[in-house]
Design a protein around this motif. Structure first.
Motif, short mmCIF file in Angstrom:
data_model
loop_
_atom_site.label_atom_id
_atom_site.label_comp_id
_atom_site.label_asym_id
_atom_site.label_seq_id
_atom_site.Cartn_x
_atom_site.Cartn_y
_atom_site.Cartn_z
N PHE A 1 19.72 10.24 7.34
CA PHE A 1 19.58 9.86 5.93
C PHE A 1 19.04 11.08 5.20
CE2 PHE A 1 15.61 8.96 8.02
CZ PHE A 1 14.63 9.37 7.13
N GLU A 2 19.02 11.02 3.88
CA GLU A 2 18.55 12.16 3.10
C GLU A 2 17.20 11.84 2.49
OE1 GLU A 2 19.85 15.13 2.85
OE2 GLU A 2 21.66 14.67 4.00
N LEU A 3 16.26 12.73 2.67
CA LEU A 3 14.95 12.59 2.05
C LEU A 3 14.61 13.97 1.49
CD1 LEU A 3 12.75 10.30 1.85
CD2 LEU A 3 11.68 11.35 3.83
N GLN A 4 14.29 14.04 0.22
CA GLN A 4 14.00 15.32 -0.40
C GLN A 4 12.62 15.82 0.06
OE1 GLN A 4 16.41 16.82 -2.21
NE2 GLN A 4 17.57 15.00 -1.64
N SER A 5 12.44 17.13 0.05
CA SER A 5 11.11 17.69 0.27
C SER A 5 10.20 17.17 -0.85
CB SER A 5 11.18 19.21 0.25
OG SER A 5 9.90 19.75 0.48
N GLY A 6 9.00 16.75 -0.46
CA GLY A 6 8.08 16.18 -1.44
C GLY A 6 8.20 14.68 -1.57
N GLU A 7 9.13 14.07 -0.80
CA GLU A 7 9.28 12.62 -0.81
C GLU A 7 8.82 12.02 0.53
OE1 GLU A 7 12.86 10.98 -3.61
OE2 GLU A 7 13.41 11.61 -1.59
N MET A 8 8.54 10.74 0.48
CA MET A 8 8.24 10.00 1.71
C MET A 8 8.95 8.64 1.64
SD MET A 8 4.40 8.49 1.06
CE MET A 8 4.11 7.34 -0.32
N GLU A 9 9.15 8.04 2.81
CA GLU A 9 9.69 6.68 2.83
C GLU A 9 8.76 5.80 3.66
OE1 GLU A 9 13.74 6.18 2.58
OE2 GLU A 9 13.76 4.14 3.37
N ILE A 10 8.14 4.84 2.97
CA ILE A 10 7.19 3.93 3.62
C ILE A 10 7.99 2.78 4.23
CG2 ILE A 10 5.32 2.26 3.21
CD1 ILE A 10 4.23 4.98 2.86
N GLY A 11 7.67 2.46 5.49
CA GLY A 11 8.31 1.32 6.14
C GLY A 11 9.61 1.68 6.84
N GLU B 1 16.16 3.42 9.56
CA GLU B 1 16.43 2.25 8.72
C GLU B 1 15.61 2.34 7.43
OE1 GLU B 1 15.40 2.11 11.90
OE2 GLU B 1 16.55 0.64 13.06
N PRO B 2 16.19 1.89 6.32
CA PRO B 2 15.49 2.01 5.04
C PRO B 2 14.15 1.28 5.06
CG PRO B 2 17.78 1.39 4.69
CD PRO B 2 17.53 1.31 6.16
N GLY B 3 13.19 1.82 4.33
CA GLY B 3 11.87 1.21 4.27
C GLY B 3 11.71 0.35 3.04
N VAL B 4 10.47 0.19 2.62
CA VAL B 4 10.17 -0.68 1.49
C VAL B 4 9.82 0.10 0.23
CG1 VAL B 4 9.45 -2.63 2.89
CG2 VAL B 4 7.77 -0.87 2.30
N ALA C 1 0.26 -10.62 18.52
CA ALA C 1 -1.00 -10.08 17.98
C ALA C 1 -0.83 -8.68 17.42
CB ALA C 1 -2.06 -10.08 19.07
N THR C 2 0.40 -8.17 17.40
CA THR C 2 0.63 -6.76 17.05
C THR C 2 1.48 -6.61 15.79
OG1 THR C 2 0.53 -6.13 19.39
CG2 THR C 2 1.63 -4.60 17.91
N ARG C 3 1.09 -5.68 14.93
CA ARG C 3 1.89 -5.33 13.77
C ARG C 3 1.92 -3.80 13.65
NH1 ARG C 3 1.59 -10.01 14.27
NH2 ARG C 3 1.56 -11.68 12.72
N SER C 4 3.02 -3.28 13.08
CA SER C 4 3.19 -1.84 12.90
C SER C 4 3.82 -1.56 11.54
CB SER C 4 4.13 -1.27 13.98
OG SER C 4 3.63 -1.50 15.28
N MET C 5 3.62 -0.32 11.07
CA MET C 5 4.35 0.14 9.90
C MET C 5 4.34 1.67 9.92
SD MET C 5 4.10 -1.49 6.14
CE MET C 5 4.65 -0.69 4.66
N GLY C 6 5.44 2.25 9.48
CA GLY C 6 5.59 3.70 9.57
C GLY C 6 5.90 4.35 8.25
N VAL C 7 5.78 5.68 8.25
CA VAL C 7 6.19 6.49 7.11
C VAL C 7 7.06 7.64 7.62
CG1 VAL C 7 4.05 7.85 7.23
CG2 VAL C 7 5.40 7.84 5.12
N GLY C 8 8.18 7.85 6.96
CA GLY C 8 9.05 8.96 7.33
C GLY C 8 8.94 10.09 6.33
#
Lengths: 332, 332
Positions: free
Chosen positions: B206-216, B222-225, B185-192
């Protein structure tokens, strides 16, 4: 600026929206001013009201300690900015259950000014008030100027003890006395590893290089007493606990409560590593830790770092720490 | 690396030292293996044991949910690494009160392998076992491969419901059934918004630039969507809650529990801003939120970001969420 926010100018109000949507069983806004949060079960006739408040960006401080066995109302300022005297006054009116109101808050100029103005107006309205200002940050001034020290995470101990005293029906003078005793028995000191970013400013409040630390930093990024290369956790802990133990003159046979507080971005794993060596140091001094608290109790947005707070216990303070309490951020 | 640590190789063990020093009333280590933590009040004869575990660096997950009305024992791995099958087996022996043991944990290859090995050995020792693997991260795989999804913060709901069922004396099959119902009954999703740094590695995962986000994003980075410019909190919330609501097929009349979880460095103020819009979206769908949880429930060291978890409630799950629970990290 890696923040999950919308309009920076709406940061505080949207945070309050979320809080009130999440916790209607525990908190409500004053009908007169949405920046005044009160216990959902008000009024509590015959009980002393405890009013706190200050700038936003420090959750759970300040409004997170509005709850059963804690504070009665909080005035909510903008990020790192004092609420107005009108907001403190409105909080006072809301918190007054006929037994008077204690102001219990941290030592910052704007807050002191606005609380004093509110207290004058409240007295004019027939509400008896007392004030206890918490000045626990040993890094902020030497012992001979202890009243100039900032209020930081040690405020939690004063909230917990005074709130429990109010809940059990102590008089205004008694609650104020307990708050004063708790405040005088508490010292804190922190270390910053990175700076917070104010939503409306968009850049760090100060610059700290990677590999550096600042010992004695304040929760708004106020300068500390030492900046240098980042040391191992145990060495940092010795700096913090050493300064506190000296200032409190801790010695064999003392009983204490200890709070290892995260400033925002530091994982709880690291807080437990700091607690570990805090215990080693206190054990070595013959000091007994009876009440450990580890977590985020007073933050500075996304600042990395931690603080240690220690309160010397007597039998009454220990009993008051043990009393039930409940807010969205703290349960006992 | 702005961390309050000593030797990176000692990170987990020193964290455990601190935890055991702080909470001897709630937790103890197994005499056979200090990387196995159990409830301090064991044994609990006649009660189903619940064993969890996984890599460190996610507090309160996993060991933070060992407690009354929650899990019985946890096997503690290195940072982001599975515990051994021997540690899961030792946790099983410790948790067994004669009514069998449920393994309840998140879907990661190493953990699944080691739990299965431990379960075989436990059955050989005469301990009946069941396993429920939580796979709540909708970003990790499409619905037709839902079993391939990672386990993230939604694990909390399964712990809470299964733990309450074990505490009230349900049988192994009943506790396993409830855990499975909660998980399904449970689902989740995140943003980094930023990456975690492993103590022993010293650079971001991993590398994420300032001003960026990673959904999922996953809780190990782990890489998102979707990776793109950071959007306002409400737009990010729509991405997360929209995907969850679609996958859960939420509609008018549904009752849900909601968890807005901080991944480590994101201030609680921001979590409440995310909760605010989560409520707006669910209100718009005719969905009733009965149990909101906002805070750090499953982290990724100092990663900035958040996740949303939603569990569709039935009467039994709602009652189990309401039951008492107590660990150093969660109280109800």
């Amino acid at each position: 600026m890696q923040k999950l926010i919308n309009d920076p100018e709406r940061f505080v109000d949207e945070m309050l929206d979320g809080l009130l949507l999440a916790h209607p069983d525990l908190l409500k806004a004053s009908p007169a001013d949405r920046r005044v949060l009160v216990r959902a079960d008000l009024p509590t006739p015959g009980r002393v009201g405890i009013v706190t408040g200050g700038g936003s960006g420090h959750l759970p401080v300040f409004l997170g300690y509005v709850g059963t066995g804690l504070c009665t109302a909080a005035a909510v300022g903008n990020v790192f900015s004092s609420p107005s005297s009108a907001q403190f006054l409105e909080a006072t009116r809301a918190a007054n259950g006929g037994a008077g109101v204690l102001y219990l808050y941290g030592n910052y100029g704007g807050d002191v000014l606005n609380v004093d103005l509110a207290a004058d107006a409240a007295e004019d309205e027939g509400i008896p008030t007392r004030s206890v200002v918490v000045s626990d940050d040993v890094a902020a001034a030497p012992p001979e100027r202890a009243d100039d020290r900032r209020g930081v995470a040690g405020l939690f101990f004063a909230y917990k003890c005074a709130g429990a005293a109010a809940e059990r029906g102590d008089s205004l003078d008694e609650v104020a006395k307990i708050a004063g005793t708790a405040a005088e028995a508490t010292r804190s000191m922190g270390v910053g590893l990175s700076a917070a970013i104010l939503p409306t400013v968009g850049r760090p409040t100060f610059e700290l290089q990677s590999g550096e630390m600042e010992i004695g930093i304040g929760i708004h990024g106020e300068p500390g007493v030492h900046r240098g290369p980042l040391e191992p956790a145990d060495a940092v802990t010795e700096r913090l606990v050493g300064a506190i133990a000296e200032d409190l003159q801790l010695g064999t046979g003392d009983r204490v409560a200890v709070l290892v507080n995260g400033l925002g971005a530091t994982p709880r794993e690291e807080l437990y590593i700091v607690y570990r060596h805090t215990r080693h140091i206190l054990d070595g001094l013959g000091v007994t830790v009876e009440h450990p608290y580890i977590g985020e109790y007073a933050t500075s947005l996304e600042m990395a770092g931690a603080s240690v707070s220690i309160m010397r216990l007597d039998a009454d303070l220990a009993e008051l720490l043990d009393a039930p309490a409940r807010s969205p951020f703290f349960q006992r």
